[in-house]
Design a protein around this motif. Structure first.
Motif, PDB file in Angstrom:
ATOM      1  N   PHE A   1       2.110 -59.628 -41.001  1.00  0.00           N
ATOM      2  CA  PHE A   1       1.140 -59.334 -42.059  1.00  0.00           C
ATOM      3  C   PHE A   1       0.676 -57.887 -42.033  1.00  0.00           C
ATOM      4  CE2 PHE A   1      -1.718 -60.676 -45.307  1.00  0.00           C
ATOM      5  CZ  PHE A   1      -2.897 -59.961 -45.123  1.00  0.00           C
ATOM      6  N   ASN A   2       0.442 -57.350 -40.846  1.00  0.00           N
ATOM      7  CA  ASN A   2      -0.168 -56.017 -40.808  1.00  0.00           C
ATOM      8  C   ASN A   2       0.803 -54.881 -41.088  1.00  0.00           C
ATOM      9  OD1 ASN A   2       1.240 -55.900 -38.423  1.00  0.00           O
ATOM     10  ND2 ASN A   2      -0.554 -55.891 -37.100  1.00  0.00           N
ATOM     11  N   THR A   3       2.046 -55.213 -41.440  1.00  0.00           N
ATOM     12  CA  THR A   3       2.979 -54.198 -41.924  1.00  0.00           C
ATOM     13  C   THR A   3       3.429 -54.494 -43.350  1.00  0.00           C
ATOM     14  OG1 THR A   3       4.963 -55.340 -41.099  1.00  0.00           O
ATOM     15  CG2 THR A   3       3.847 -53.806 -39.582  1.00  0.00           C
ATOM     16  N   ALA A   4       2.816 -55.465 -43.986  1.00  0.00           N
ATOM     17  CA  ALA A   4       3.226 -55.885 -45.330  1.00  0.00           C
ATOM     18  C   ALA A   4       2.354 -55.248 -46.404  1.00  0.00           C
ATOM     19  CB  ALA A   4       3.133 -57.394 -45.451  1.00  0.00           C
ATOM     20  N   THR A   5       3.017 -54.782 -47.463  1.00  0.00           N
ATOM     21  CA  THR A   5       2.296 -54.386 -48.667  1.00  0.00           C
ATOM     22  C   THR A   5       1.959 -55.657 -49.420  1.00  0.00           C
ATOM     23  OG1 THR A   5       3.492 -52.302 -48.812  1.00  0.00           O
ATOM     24  CG2 THR A   5       2.384 -53.077 -50.799  1.00  0.00           C
ATOM     25  N   MET A   6       0.685 -55.795 -49.792  1.00  0.00           N
ATOM     26  CA  MET A   6       0.231 -57.021 -50.446  1.00  0.00           C
ATOM     27  C   MET A   6      -0.260 -56.728 -51.858  1.00  0.00           C
ATOM     28  SD  MET A   6       0.754 -59.289 -48.100  1.00  0.00           S
ATOM     29  CE  MET A   6      -0.061 -60.690 -48.892  1.00  0.00           C
ATOM     30  N   LYS A   7      -0.009 -57.667 -52.761  1.00  0.00           N
ATOM     31  CA  LYS A   7      -0.398 -57.483 -54.154  1.00  0.00           C
ATOM     32  C   LYS A   7      -0.883 -58.807 -54.748  1.00  0.00           C
ATOM     33  CE  LYS A   7       3.036 -53.839 -54.862  1.00  0.00           C
ATOM     34  NZ  LYS A   7       4.239 -53.425 -55.601  1.00  0.00           N
ATOM     35  N   TRP A   8      -1.690 -58.681 -55.780  1.00  0.00           N
ATOM     36  CA  TRP A   8      -2.050 -59.800 -56.642  1.00  0.00           C
ATOM     37  C   TRP A   8      -1.423 -59.569 -58.018  1.00  0.00           C
ATOM     38  CZ3 TRP A   8      -4.292 -64.201 -55.120  1.00  0.00           C
ATOM     39  CH2 TRP A   8      -5.051 -64.207 -53.948  1.00  0.00           C
ATOM     40  N   TYR A   9      -0.806 -60.609 -58.535  1.00  0.00           N
ATOM     41  CA  TYR A   9      -0.274 -60.614 -59.893  1.00  0.00           C
ATOM     42  C   TYR A   9      -0.955 -61.743 -60.660  1.00  0.00           C
ATOM     43  CZ  TYR A   9       3.732 -57.584 -58.717  1.00  0.00           C
ATOM     44  OH  TYR A   9       4.531 -56.532 -58.343  1.00  0.00           O
ATOM     45  N   ARG A  10      -0.823 -61.704 -61.978  1.00  0.00           N
ATOM     46  CA  ARG A  10      -1.290 -62.821 -62.789  1.00  0.00           C
ATOM     47  C   ARG A  10      -0.338 -63.036 -63.952  1.00  0.00           C
ATOM     48  NH1 ARG A  10      -6.852 -60.183 -65.340  1.00  0.00           N
ATOM     49  NH2 ARG A  10      -5.852 -58.739 -66.814  1.00  0.00           N
ATOM     50  N   GLN A  11      -0.367 -64.268 -64.447  1.00  0.00           N
ATOM     51  CA  GLN A  11       0.510 -64.623 -65.563  1.00  0.00           C
ATOM     52  C   GLN A  11      -0.195 -65.582 -66.495  1.00  0.00           C
ATOM     53  OE1 GLN A  11       4.337 -66.248 -64.420  1.00  0.00           O
ATOM     54  NE2 GLN A  11       5.240 -65.556 -66.337  1.00  0.00           N
ATOM     55  N   CYS A  12      -0.209 -65.215 -67.787  1.00  0.00           N
ATOM     56  CA  CYS A  12      -0.750 -66.077 -68.822  1.00  0.00           C
ATOM     57  C   CYS A  12       0.414 -66.823 -69.468  1.00  0.00           C
ATOM     58  CB  CYS A  12      -1.474 -65.257 -69.883  1.00  0.00           C
ATOM     59  SG  CYS A  12      -2.782 -64.226 -69.223  1.00  0.00           S
ATOM     60  N   PRO A  13       0.162 -67.994 -70.030  1.00  0.00           N
ATOM     61  CA  PRO A  13       1.234 -68.733 -70.695  1.00  0.00           C
ATOM     62  C   PRO A  13       1.921 -67.888 -71.756  1.00  0.00           C
ATOM     63  CG  PRO A  13      -0.714 -70.105 -70.463  1.00  0.00           C
ATOM     64  CD  PRO A  13      -1.119 -68.722 -70.041  1.00  0.00           C
ATOM     65  N   GLY A  14       3.236 -67.855 -71.702  1.00  0.00           N
ATOM     66  CA  GLY A  14       3.989 -67.135 -72.707  1.00  0.00           C
ATOM     67  C   GLY A  14       4.068 -65.634 -72.495  1.00  0.00           C
ATOM     68  N   LYS A  15       3.476 -65.170 -71.386  1.00  0.00           N
ATOM     69  CA  LYS A  15       3.495 -63.736 -71.113  1.00  0.00           C
ATOM     70  C   LYS A  15       4.178 -63.455 -69.787  1.00  0.00           C
ATOM     71  CE  LYS A  15      -0.618 -62.415 -73.740  1.00  0.00           C
ATOM     72  NZ  LYS A  15      -1.893 -61.648 -73.701  1.00  0.00           N
ATOM     73  N   GLU A  16       4.566 -62.210 -69.605  1.00  0.00           N
ATOM     74  CA  GLU A  16       5.189 -61.818 -68.351  1.00  0.00           C
ATOM     75  C   GLU A  16       4.132 -61.694 -67.254  1.00  0.00           C
ATOM     76  OE1 GLU A  16       8.991 -59.223 -70.037  1.00  0.00           O
ATOM     77  OE2 GLU A  16       7.501 -58.299 -68.737  1.00  0.00           O
TER      78      GLU A  16
ATOM     79  N   GLU B   1       2.060 -59.905 -64.580  1.00  0.00           N
ATOM     80  CA  GLU B   1       1.622 -58.511 -64.514  1.00  0.00           C
ATOM     81  C   GLU B   1       0.922 -58.228 -63.194  1.00  0.00           C
ATOM     82  OE1 GLU B   1      -1.322 -57.344 -67.357  1.00  0.00           O
ATOM     83  OE2 GLU B   1      -2.634 -59.047 -66.967  1.00  0.00           O
ATOM     84  N   LEU B   2       1.078 -57.004 -62.737  1.00  0.00           N
ATOM     85  CA  LEU B   2       0.424 -56.569 -61.507  1.00  0.00           C
ATOM     86  C   LEU B   2      -1.069 -56.377 -61.761  1.00  0.00           C
ATOM     87  CD1 LEU B   2       0.571 -55.516 -58.573  1.00  0.00           C
ATOM     88  CD2 LEU B   2       1.022 -53.249 -59.539  1.00  0.00           C
ATOM     89  N   VAL B   3      -1.885 -56.953 -60.907  1.00  0.00           N
ATOM     90  CA  VAL B   3      -3.335 -56.799 -60.997  1.00  0.00           C
ATOM     91  C   VAL B   3      -3.832 -55.747 -60.024  1.00  0.00           C
ATOM     92  CG1 VAL B   3      -5.549 -57.973 -60.688  1.00  0.00           C
ATOM     93  CG2 VAL B   3      -3.617 -59.192 -61.732  1.00  0.00           C
ATOM     94  N   ALA B   4      -3.412 -55.855 -58.772  1.00  0.00           N
ATOM     95  CA  ALA B   4      -3.879 -54.924 -57.744  1.00  0.00           C
ATOM     96  C   ALA B   4      -2.936 -54.965 -56.556  1.00  0.00           C
ATOM     97  CB  ALA B   4      -5.295 -55.282 -57.304  1.00  0.00           C
ATOM     98  N   GLY B   5      -2.878 -53.854 -55.832  1.00  0.00           N
ATOM     99  CA  GLY B   5      -2.071 -53.771 -54.623  1.00  0.00           C
ATOM    100  C   GLY B   5      -2.838 -53.059 -53.540  1.00  0.00           C
ATOM    101  N   ILE B   6      -2.450 -53.323 -52.292  1.00  0.00           N
ATOM    102  CA  ILE B   6      -3.133 -52.702 -51.159  1.00  0.00           C
ATOM    103  C   ILE B   6      -2.117 -52.384 -50.083  1.00  0.00           C
ATOM    104  CG2 ILE B   6      -3.698 -54.928 -50.071  1.00  0.00           C
ATOM    105  CD1 ILE B   6      -6.419 -53.648 -49.276  1.00  0.00           C
ATOM    106  N   SER B   7      -2.292 -51.244 -49.437  1.00  0.00           N
ATOM    107  CA  SER B   7      -1.374 -50.826 -48.382  1.00  0.00           C
ATOM    108  C   SER B   7      -1.557 -51.691 -47.146  1.00  0.00           C
ATOM    109  CB  SER B   7      -1.630 -49.364 -48.037  1.00  0.00           C
ATOM    110  OG  SER B   7      -2.940 -49.205 -47.508  1.00  0.00           O
ATOM    111  N   TYR B   8      -0.619 -51.567 -46.198  1.00  0.00           N
ATOM    112  CA  TYR B   8      -0.671 -52.443 -45.030  1.00  0.00           C
ATOM    113  C   TYR B   8      -1.886 -52.174 -44.152  1.00  0.00           C
ATOM    114  CZ  TYR B   8       1.442 -48.584 -42.369  1.00  0.00           C
ATOM    115  OH  TYR B   8       1.693 -47.379 -41.776  1.00  0.00           O
ATOM    116  N   THR B   9      -2.422 -50.944 -44.213  1.00  0.00           N
ATOM    117  CA  THR B   9      -3.624 -50.648 -43.423  1.00  0.00           C
ATOM    118  C   THR B   9      -4.897 -51.028 -44.168  1.00  0.00           C
ATOM    119  OG1 THR B   9      -3.794 -48.429 -44.320  1.00  0.00           O
ATOM    120  CG2 THR B   9      -2.480 -48.710 -42.304  1.00  0.00           C
TER     121      THR B   9
END
Length: 122
Positions: A29-44, A46-54
């Motif tokens: 985990f502590n070397t992984a880039t982590m992100k949150w995405y979201r998806q609405c029905p019928g849509k692609e 999308e990236l919401v937020a990302g955070i570096s491993y530190t």
């Protein structure tokens, strides 16, 4: 076995807050880039937020800047997304993403959670 388990979604009124969590296991985990995405029905999705491993660096979609905060606890292997001032257009399934390796010499791959539903409605 890599697992990403999201929690904290639900129904909230406009202007309300939710705090999503993503419990991670099976990779470094502590070397992984982590992100949150979201998806609405019928849509692609999308990236919401990302955070570096530190945790020192983060980035946000323009639509959530100033309202959402991404953070991580590398001691507990948990990723968070604090969502404030929620709007109906934030309604979506929110997914946790890790770009991670399972061993010190392993290549990195993308891993996804199953998602948690967030509904913003009065």
């Amino acid at each position: 076995q890599v697992q990403l388990v999201e929690s904290g979604g639900g129904l909230v009124q406009p202007g309300g807050s939710l705090n999503l969590s993503c419990a991670a296991s099976g990779f470094i985990f502590n070397t992984a880039t982590m992100k949150w995405y979201r998806q609405c029905p019928g849509k692609e999705r999308e990236l919401v937020a990302g955070i570096s491993y530190t945790g020192e660096s983060s980035n946000y979609a323009d639509s959530v800047k100033g309202r959402f905060t991404i953070s991580r606890d590398n001691a507990k292997n948990i990723l968070y997304l604090q969502m404030n001032s929620l709007k109906p257009e934030d309604t979506a399934v929110y997914y946790c993403n890790a770009f991670a390796r399972i061993g010190a010499w392993s290549p990195r791959f993308d891993y996804w959670g199953q998602g948690t539903q967030v509904t913003v409605s009065s």
